[in-house]
Design an enzyme around this catalytic site. Structure first.
Site, PDB file in Angstrom:
ATOM      1  N   TYR A   1       0.879  -1.193  -0.077  1.00 39.11           N
ATOM      2  CA  TYR A   1      -0.101  -0.068  -0.303  1.00 39.11           C
ATOM      3  C   TYR A   1       0.898   1.422  -0.171  1.00 39.11           C
ATOM      4  CZ  TYR A   1      -3.797   3.193   0.932  1.00 39.11           C
ATOM      5  OH  TYR A   1      -4.553   4.211   1.137  1.00 39.11           O
TER       6      TYR A   1
ATOM      7  N   PHE B   1      -5.821  20.818 -23.960  1.00 39.02           N
ATOM      8  CA  PHE B   1      -6.535  19.623 -24.216  1.00 39.02           C
ATOM      9  C   PHE B   1      -7.762  19.594 -23.558  1.00 39.02           C
ATOM     10  CE2 PHE B   1      -7.883  15.115 -23.638  1.00 39.02           C
ATOM     11  CZ  PHE B   1      -7.976  14.887 -25.339  1.00 39.02           C
ATOM     12  N   ASP B   2      -9.045  19.239 -24.343  1.00 41.79           N
ATOM     13  CA  ASP B   2     -10.281  19.151 -23.764  1.00 41.79           C
ATOM     14  C   ASP B   2     -10.409  19.056 -22.173  1.00 41.79           C
ATOM     15  OD1 ASP B   2     -10.061  17.895 -26.319  1.00 41.79           O
ATOM     16  OD2 ASP B   2     -12.088  17.014 -25.975  1.00 41.79           O
TER      17      ASP B   2
ATOM     18  N   ALA C   1       2.175  14.497 -22.550  1.00 45.09           N
ATOM     19  CA  ALA C   1       1.581  13.191 -22.895  1.00 45.09           C
ATOM     20  C   ALA C   1       2.308  12.528 -23.876  1.00 45.09           C
ATOM     21  CB  ALA C   1       0.198  13.297 -23.235  1.00 45.09           C
TER      22      ALA C   1
HETATM   23  N1  F0G Z   1      -3.444  15.975 -22.416  1.00 49.18           N
HETATM   24  C1  F0G Z   1      -3.398  15.662 -23.668  1.00 49.18           C
HETATM   25  C2  F0G Z   1      -2.427  16.297 -24.634  1.00 49.18           C
HETATM   26  C3  F0G Z   1      -4.143  14.607 -24.158  1.00 49.18           C
HETATM   27  O1  F0G Z   1      -4.190  14.148 -25.384  1.00 49.18           O
HETATM   28  C4  F0G Z   1      -4.774  13.955 -23.135  1.00 49.18           C
HETATM   29  C5  F0G Z   1      -5.855  12.863 -23.657  1.00 49.18           C
HETATM   30  C6  F0G Z   1      -5.003  14.260 -21.903  1.00 49.18           C
HETATM   31  C7  F0G Z   1      -3.991  15.255 -21.601  1.00 49.18           C
HETATM   32  C8  F0G Z   1      -5.672  13.655 -20.844  1.00 49.18           C
HETATM   33  O2  F0G Z   1      -5.160  12.428 -20.488  1.00 49.18           O
HETATM   34  O3  F0G Z   1      -7.054  10.594 -21.094  1.00 49.18           O
HETATM   35  O4  F0G Z   1      -4.976  10.111 -19.482  1.00 49.18           O
HETATM   36  O5  F0G Z   1      -7.050  11.700 -18.873  1.00 49.18           O
HETATM   37  N2  F0G Z   1      -5.943  12.547 -24.842  1.00 49.18           N
HETATM   38  C9  F0G Z   1      -6.631  11.445 -25.417  1.00 49.18           C
HETATM   39  C10 F0G Z   1      -6.961  11.465 -26.917  1.00 49.18           C
HETATM   40  C11 F0G Z   1      -8.017  11.108 -24.809  1.00 49.18           C
HETATM   41  O6  F0G Z   1      -7.686  10.537 -27.438  1.00 49.18           O
HETATM   42  O7  F0G Z   1      -6.170  12.532 -27.501  1.00 49.18           O
HETATM   43  P1  F0G Z   1      -6.158  11.183 -19.861  1.00 49.18           P
END
Ligand code: F0G
Length: 479
Positions: free
Chosen positions: A92, A145-146, A237
């Protein structure tokens, strides 16, 4: 013995000089474990997509032949990573798997405080929460990113995108279209720096086509924010793909190794967020790496409520072990050569078939300009949706629309649709999963589809949720 010494003396007499370098770039791995993929008939796929309400997110994955929905969490792990899964330690607290993970991230980034999280968006959530953002605050990015945007807005703050001007022209060959607009950054800070709490540069810049960010851009961004005391974070990422683009394209980096380039970029930031589902070959995982011990301590104390203890962050010990290995493997330059070239090869094939794609081809995906490919379908009949349904029904490819369905919105008062800036379809390439013959097959079939684009029709919503509607919407084809 006589035989072998005879062999060696003959061999030495005929020492071979090197053959010319092969033009073909190969997958630098061989395959030990396979998964079948199914080739359905067009009629079968037609039935599947109808049942899914023409929403590709609602398809069953086993009805897809080439799953290019995302490169996230879909990598093939290596034999070494699977071996790591077996030796993962599930204590843990204070697991040796965490210690290995921490040492690898510290070595790579030079950042002292390493906090694992279950994926990228939880690292975003924890950071925004620990920074105590309010509705008066702004977080600037090259393009958030979204999920980053959603986490900033969830904290009450405003997410401001300042992409470089070249990124708006999808056909320009500018080498670093992922850059942040330095003039706009300087201008925004000059006007009112007190509101700006954080700057995040995402490498590569997913939202503008997987385009890289140059070292020069990060260095200059740092010089702009530093006098104001505003922290600069990197969303890493796809850091290794970005570092390899720098090696290939930015003057002065051709002879440096990728680890070194990545290390230099990390040395310019105050912290990093990573979704380890991309450039760590992980099926799950992420991390925050932070220079400031006080900020890290705040994250650690808050994360126990949702993510878990700070040495596992919502992951199993075995996951940390696999990620530590993946973070080393991703820096292999034979792999990165293959990775960027195979994505480019796919994009060039689609373009040669007469379908316009965002130029230059990015690292992890090919982005089709569906608005330009289907000029007879207006934006409010969703050309990206039409093309992605055709790619599935005709070929078995699952892609994702990044256009007015995902990024547009319905006006809550008038009910009118609002458009996205572009109508794109993303074909993301999972790492180490598909082979060149898969790509050749897709390109050949896309060539057949290209001759039939005029026959494609638009779509209308039959159901949409008020938020993140693309995941659950249903559609009907228009006549
Ligand atoms: N930042 C970037 C640049 C990303 O492309 C993503 C995820 C995330 C953060 C979030 O990370 O999914 O691990 O929570 N991108 C995926 C895509 C979902 O299809 O481009 P996560």
């Amino acid at each position: 013995m006589a035989l072998s010494s005879g062999f060696y003396s003959r061999y030495n007499a005929n020492t071979m000089t090197e053959l010319p370098r092969a033009k073909t770039i190969i997958e630098p791995f061989r395959i030990k474990s396979v998964e079948p993929i199914r080739l359905l008939s067009t009629a079968e796929r037609q039935r599947c997509i109808e049942e899914a309400g023409y929403n590709l997110f609602k398809l069953r994955a086993q009805d897809v032949t080439f799953d290019l929905l995302t490169d996230s969490g879909t990598s093939a792990m290596s034999a070494r990573q699977w071996a790591g899964i077996m030796v993962g330690d599930e204590s843990y607290a204070g697991s040796p798997s965490f210690q290995r993970f921490e040492a690898v991230v510290q070595g790579l980034t030079g950042l002292a405080n390493v906090i694992p999280t279950h994926q990228g968006r939880s690292a975003e959530f924890l950071l925004m929460q620990a920074m105590g953002l309010t509705k008066r605050d702004v977080v600037i990015g090259n393009t958030h990113f979204d999920t980053t945007r959603a986490n900033i807005e969830h904290s009450g703050a405003q997410a401001l995108d300042l992409p470089c001007k070249e990124s708006a022209d999808t056909q320009s060959e500018a080498p670093f279209k992922g850059n942040i607009d330095l003039d706009a950054l300087a201008e925004t800070l000059k006007k009112d720096s007190r509101k700006v709490r954080l700057v995040i540069i995402t490498v590569t810049n997913n939202s503008v086509g997987g385009q890289p960010v140059s070292m020069e851009n990060v260095r200059r961004a740092r010089a702009i924010v530093k006098p104001y005391g505003i922290p600069l974070f990197l969303d890493v990422a796809r850091f290794a793909e970005n570092a390899f683009f720098i090696k290939k394209r930015e003057p002065g980096f051709a002879d440096r190794n990728v680890r070194d380039i990545a290390h230099e970029m990390f040395s310019l930031c105050d912290g990093a967020l990573m979704s380890a589902k991309k450039d760590a070959f992980g099926n799950i995982g992420g991390f925050l790496a932070i220079a400031d011990p006080a900020l890290a301590e705040t994250v650690r104390s808050q994360m126990v409520i949702t993510e878990g203890f700070p040495t596992y962050g919502g992951l199993a010990g075995r996951d940390l072990e696999a990620l530590a290995i993946g973070l080393e493997e991703i820096l292999d330059e034979d792999y990165l050569t293959y990775r960027l070239r195979s994505t480019e090869y796919f994009g060039e094939g689609i373009r040669a078939a007469g379908i316009p794609v965002i130029r230059p081809i990015g690292g992890h995906a090919v982005y089709i300009d569906a608005g330009a490919a289907l000029p007879h379908i207006p934006w409010n009949q969703f050309p990206g949706q039409s093309l992605s349904v055709a790619l599935y029904t005709g070929i078995g490819i699952r892609s994702v629309e990044i256009g007015s369905i995902m990024l547009g919105a319905r006006d809550p008062v008038t009910g009118d649709e609002r458009p996205a800036p572009q109508e794109l379809v993303r074909l993301a390439i999972p790492r180490r999963v598909y082979t060149q013959s898969h790509v050749d097959y897709m390109v050949e079939m896309i060539g057949h589809l290209a001759g039939r684009l005029r026959e494609l029709k638009g779509y209308a919503f039959t159901y949409q949720a008020p938020v993140l509607r693309h995941f659950t919407a249903r559609f009907r084809p228009l006549e």
